[in-house]
Scaffold this motif. Sequence first.
Motif, PDB file in Angstrom:
ATOM      1  N   ALA A  47       0.837  -1.206   0.000  1.00  0.00           N
ATOM      2  CA  ALA A  47       0.000   0.000   0.000  1.00  0.00           C
ATOM      3  C   ALA A  47       0.871   1.255   0.000  1.00  0.00           C
ATOM      4  O   ALA A  47       0.618   2.202  -0.758  1.00  0.00           O
ATOM      5  CB  ALA A  47      -0.930  -0.008   1.212  1.00  0.00           C
ATOM      6  N   THR A  48       1.915   1.270   0.831  1.00  0.00           N
ATOM      7  CA  THR A  48       2.826   2.416   0.866  1.00  0.00           C
ATOM      8  C   THR A  48       3.600   2.536  -0.433  1.00  0.00           C
ATOM      9  O   THR A  48       3.791   3.637  -0.967  1.00  0.00           O
ATOM     10  CB  THR A  48       3.809   2.271   2.047  1.00  0.00           C
ATOM     11  N   ARG A  49       4.038   1.385  -0.965  1.00  0.00           N
ATOM     12  CA  ARG A  49       4.776   1.374  -2.230  1.00  0.00           C
ATOM     13  C   ARG A  49       3.951   2.004  -3.347  1.00  0.00           C
ATOM     14  O   ARG A  49       4.429   2.880  -4.077  1.00  0.00           O
ATOM     15  CB  ARG A  49       5.141  -0.064  -2.595  1.00  0.00           C
ATOM     16  N   ASN A  50       2.707   1.597  -3.472  1.00  0.00           N
ATOM     17  CA  ASN A  50       1.853   2.133  -4.533  1.00  0.00           C
ATOM     18  C   ASN A  50       1.566   3.608  -4.323  1.00  0.00           C
ATOM     19  O   ASN A  50       1.521   4.390  -5.287  1.00  0.00           O
ATOM     20  CB  ASN A  50       0.552   1.336  -4.602  1.00  0.00           C
ATOM     21  N   ARG A  51       1.371   4.016  -3.072  1.00  0.00           N
ATOM     22  CA  ARG A  51       1.114   5.433  -2.788  1.00  0.00           C
ATOM     23  C   ARG A  51       2.313   6.286  -3.178  1.00  0.00           C
ATOM     24  O   ARG A  51       2.167   7.352  -3.789  1.00  0.00           O
ATOM     25  CB  ARG A  51       0.798   5.620  -1.304  1.00  0.00           C
ATOM     26  N   LEU A  52       3.520   5.815  -2.845  1.00  0.00           N
ATOM     27  CA  LEU A  52       4.723   6.564  -3.183  1.00  0.00           C
ATOM     28  C   LEU A  52       4.910   6.670  -4.690  1.00  0.00           C
ATOM     29  O   LEU A  52       5.254   7.740  -5.221  1.00  0.00           O
ATOM     30  CB  LEU A  52       5.949   5.898  -2.551  1.00  0.00           C
ATOM     31  N   LYS A  53       4.710   5.573  -5.387  1.00  0.00           N
ATOM     32  CA  LYS A  53       4.862   5.606  -6.847  1.00  0.00           C
ATOM     33  C   LYS A  53       3.894   6.595  -7.476  1.00  0.00           C
ATOM     34  O   LYS A  53       4.270   7.381  -8.360  1.00  0.00           O
ATOM     35  CB  LYS A  53       4.639   4.212  -7.424  1.00  0.00           C
ATOM     36  N   ASN A  54       2.650   6.552  -7.040  1.00  0.00           N
ATOM     37  CA  ASN A  54       1.654   7.473  -7.595  1.00  0.00           C
ATOM     38  C   ASN A  54       2.003   8.920  -7.284  1.00  0.00           C
ATOM     39  O   ASN A  54       1.908   9.802  -8.156  1.00  0.00           O
ATOM     40  CB  ASN A  54       0.266   7.135  -7.041  1.00  0.00           C
ATOM     41  N   ALA A  55       2.420   9.177  -6.038  1.00  0.00           N
ATOM     42  CA  ALA A  55       2.747  10.553  -5.643  1.00  0.00           C
ATOM     43  C   ALA A  55       3.936  11.092  -6.426  1.00  0.00           C
ATOM     44  O   ALA A  55       3.928  12.244  -6.893  1.00  0.00           O
ATOM     45  CB  ALA A  55       3.028  10.600  -4.140  1.00  0.00           C
ATOM     46  N   PHE A  56       4.982  10.272  -6.604  1.00  0.00           N
ATOM     47  CA  PHE A  56       6.192  10.749  -7.275  1.00  0.00           C
ATOM     48  C   PHE A  56       5.985  10.886  -8.778  1.00  0.00           C
ATOM     49  O   PHE A  56       6.451  11.850  -9.388  1.00  0.00           O
ATOM     50  CB  PHE A  56       7.362   9.809  -6.960  1.00  0.00           C
ATOM     51  N   THR A  57       5.299   9.938  -9.400  1.00  0.00           N
ATOM     52  CA  THR A  57       5.104  10.040 -10.843  1.00  0.00           C
ATOM     53  C   THR A  57       4.097  11.120 -11.217  1.00  0.00           C
ATOM     54  O   THR A  57       4.163  11.676 -12.322  1.00  0.00           O
ATOM     55  CB  THR A  57       4.644   8.690 -11.430  1.00  0.00           C
ATOM     56  N   THR A  58       3.190  11.447 -10.314  1.00  0.00           N
ATOM     57  CA  THR A  58       2.260  12.552 -10.578  1.00  0.00           C
ATOM     58  C   THR A  58       3.014  13.873 -10.680  1.00  0.00           C
ATOM     59  O   THR A  58       2.744  14.691 -11.571  1.00  0.00           O
ATOM     60  CB  THR A  58       1.195  12.637  -9.466  1.00  0.00           C
ATOM     61  N   ARG A  59       3.988  14.073  -9.810  1.00  0.00           N
ATOM     62  CA  ARG A  59       4.743  15.330  -9.806  1.00  0.00           C
ATOM     63  C   ARG A  59       5.962  15.285 -10.728  1.00  0.00           C
ATOM     64  O   ARG A  59       6.479  16.331 -11.124  1.00  0.00           O
ATOM     65  CB  ARG A  59       5.185  15.655  -8.377  1.00  0.00           C
ATOM     66  N   HIS A  60       6.424  14.065 -11.061  1.00  0.00           N
ATOM     67  CA  HIS A  60       7.617  13.929 -11.909  1.00  0.00           C
ATOM     68  C   HIS A  60       7.431  12.695 -12.808  1.00  0.00           C
ATOM     69  O   HIS A  60       7.967  11.621 -12.536  1.00  0.00           O
ATOM     70  CB  HIS A  60       8.844  13.775 -11.022  1.00  0.00           C
ATOM     71  N   PRO A  61       6.653  12.813 -13.891  1.00  0.00           N
ATOM     72  CA  PRO A  61       6.309  11.654 -14.734  1.00  0.00           C
ATOM     73  C   PRO A  61       7.506  10.902 -15.299  1.00  0.00           C
ATOM     74  O   PRO A  61       7.400   9.714 -15.587  1.00  0.00           O
ATOM     75  CB  PRO A  61       5.472  12.280 -15.857  1.00  0.00           C
ATOM     76  N   ALA A  62       8.652  11.573 -15.459  1.00  0.00           N
ATOM     77  CA  ALA A  62       9.807  10.928 -16.089  1.00  0.00           C
ATOM     78  C   ALA A  62      10.705  10.206 -15.091  1.00  0.00           C
ATOM     79  O   ALA A  62      11.703   9.601 -15.499  1.00  0.00           O
ATOM     80  CB  ALA A  62      10.637  11.965 -16.848  1.00  0.00           C
ATOM     81  N   ILE A  63      10.373  10.239 -13.808  1.00  0.00           N
ATOM     82  CA  ILE A  63      11.247   9.615 -12.825  1.00  0.00           C
ATOM     83  C   ILE A  63      11.294   8.100 -13.020  1.00  0.00           C
ATOM     84  O   ILE A  63      10.300   7.467 -13.371  1.00  0.00           O
ATOM     85  CB  ILE A  63      10.781   9.959 -11.383  1.00  0.00           C
ATOM     86  N   HIS A  64      12.477   7.513 -12.843  1.00  0.00           N
ATOM     87  CA  HIS A  64      12.628   6.066 -12.902  1.00  0.00           C
ATOM     88  C   HIS A  64      12.186   5.465 -11.575  1.00  0.00           C
ATOM     89  O   HIS A  64      12.424   6.050 -10.505  1.00  0.00           O
ATOM     90  CB  HIS A  64      14.091   5.675 -13.148  1.00  0.00           C
ATOM     91  N   LEU A  65      11.574   4.280 -11.625  1.00  0.00           N
ATOM     92  CA  LEU A  65      11.131   3.574 -10.431  1.00  0.00           C
ATOM     93  C   LEU A  65      11.787   2.203 -10.375  1.00  0.00           C
ATOM     94  O   LEU A  65      11.858   1.502 -11.387  1.00  0.00           O
ATOM     95  CB  LEU A  65       9.607   3.403 -10.437  1.00  0.00           C
ATOM     96  N   VAL A  66      12.257   1.827  -9.189  1.00  0.00           N
ATOM     97  CA  VAL A  66      12.867   0.508  -8.997  1.00  0.00           C
ATOM     98  C   VAL A  66      12.282  -0.125  -7.748  1.00  0.00           C
ATOM     99  O   VAL A  66      12.309   0.477  -6.662  1.00  0.00           O
ATOM    100  CB  VAL A  66      14.403   0.609  -8.853  1.00  0.00           C
ATOM    101  N   ASP A  67      11.743  -1.343  -7.892  1.00  0.00           N
ATOM    102  CA  ASP A  67      11.379  -2.161  -6.742  1.00  0.00           C
ATOM    103  C   ASP A  67      12.628  -2.954  -6.376  1.00  0.00           C
ATOM    104  O   ASP A  67      12.958  -3.955  -7.014  1.00  0.00           O
ATOM    105  CB  ASP A  67      10.222  -3.098  -7.085  1.00  0.00           C
ATOM    106  N   ALA A  68      13.327  -2.482  -5.357  1.00  0.00           N
ATOM    107  CA  ALA A  68      14.677  -2.972  -5.091  1.00  0.00           C
ATOM    108  C   ALA A  68      14.680  -4.162  -4.141  1.00  0.00           C
ATOM    109  O   ALA A  68      13.856  -4.261  -3.233  1.00  0.00           O
ATOM    110  CB  ALA A  68      15.543  -1.860  -4.522  1.00  0.00           C
TER     111      ALA A  68
END
Length: 379
Positions: A70-91
Amino acid sequence: MSPATRSKTEPAGARVLVIGVTREVLDTVMQDLAELGIQASGSTDPARLDIDFDPRDFDLLSIGGGVDDATRNRLKNAFTTRHPAIHLVDAYAPIAVRQILDRLSGADAEPLVDLDAYLARIGYDGPLAPTIDTLRALHRHHLDAIPFEAIDALLGRGIDIAANAVDVKLIGAGRGGYCFEHNGLFQRVLATLGFQVTPISARVRWTMPADSAPSARTHMLLEVQLDGRPWLVDVGFGSSVPPAPLRIDTTEPQQTAHEAFRVFRFGHDLMVQARREGVWLPMYTVSREPLHPSDYEVANWHTSTHPDSHFTRNLIVARTTGDARYTLLDNRFTVRHADERSDKQFLDAASIERVLRDVFRLPVAPEWRALIERAARGS
């Protein structure tokens, strides 16, 4: 349809935000990144990220495996909303630095597969949106169209699991393959279509006596996340391959076109069992630990070259359709129908060659003749 690609960022000088749950792990990853010239910031408090960090200040967001979904999905949505080009890694901590480097450089996102050629190979022209219906349909068509076989190992050639070699063999040449080839190809297909897919591994238990020593983790399979639900996906387990994706989040029996299956916690792993003739039989124990290609290179080398591997000693070919499972083990040809009726016969060399061509649809080559004759003798 062109293969999927991702944009690239030069790793040196890149700005990375690392999110984890353990300070020691976070500090170790950040120290390694700093050594490589990457500007790394980190936090073990995801609740404060929106306050402490601006997504536009970073090229990549890395989220550790201990962060809940739930936190992972919230963070991804929040960051890509403000910065669509950001890279995401599930590390995954042991390989997190490599995952970050590969994502920044684009090394993890070269053209994945010729999707049009693959879809033509499996005879599929249906929807391609990353849904469970698409996953089930691709899974079913793949099993029907591409047989399981390890003839190259039996010929002493070993098996090349590099992406281009697998594509030439399984897509272009009309051949089959075994788990590393099948599931490696299927992983790239799913990733191209936008599925969230992770390669994992298992210890095989199928047909092994209860007192057998534990096998190594030499079976490759996949975990797919769809709408927050994990699915076990395997198109490379020969005559007993699950005919459909299996849910991981339930222990209830899951009926398929053939057997019922069930998945449950087994120590630190998952046990997968198939029900045949009223008995639950163990197939394999699965580790959900994400693996790096180097892990599979070692496992594949052992499986395709070791003299004790049954792939270097026996002719093993299988194909699963909606109606039946077809299996050839040396000179024994078995048809197991969906209603559990079973037909078995022993074949001579000419019949083995015919079955390879007509049932498994393999392009039988002249250099196969010696191994076919050896299989016909049952030796």
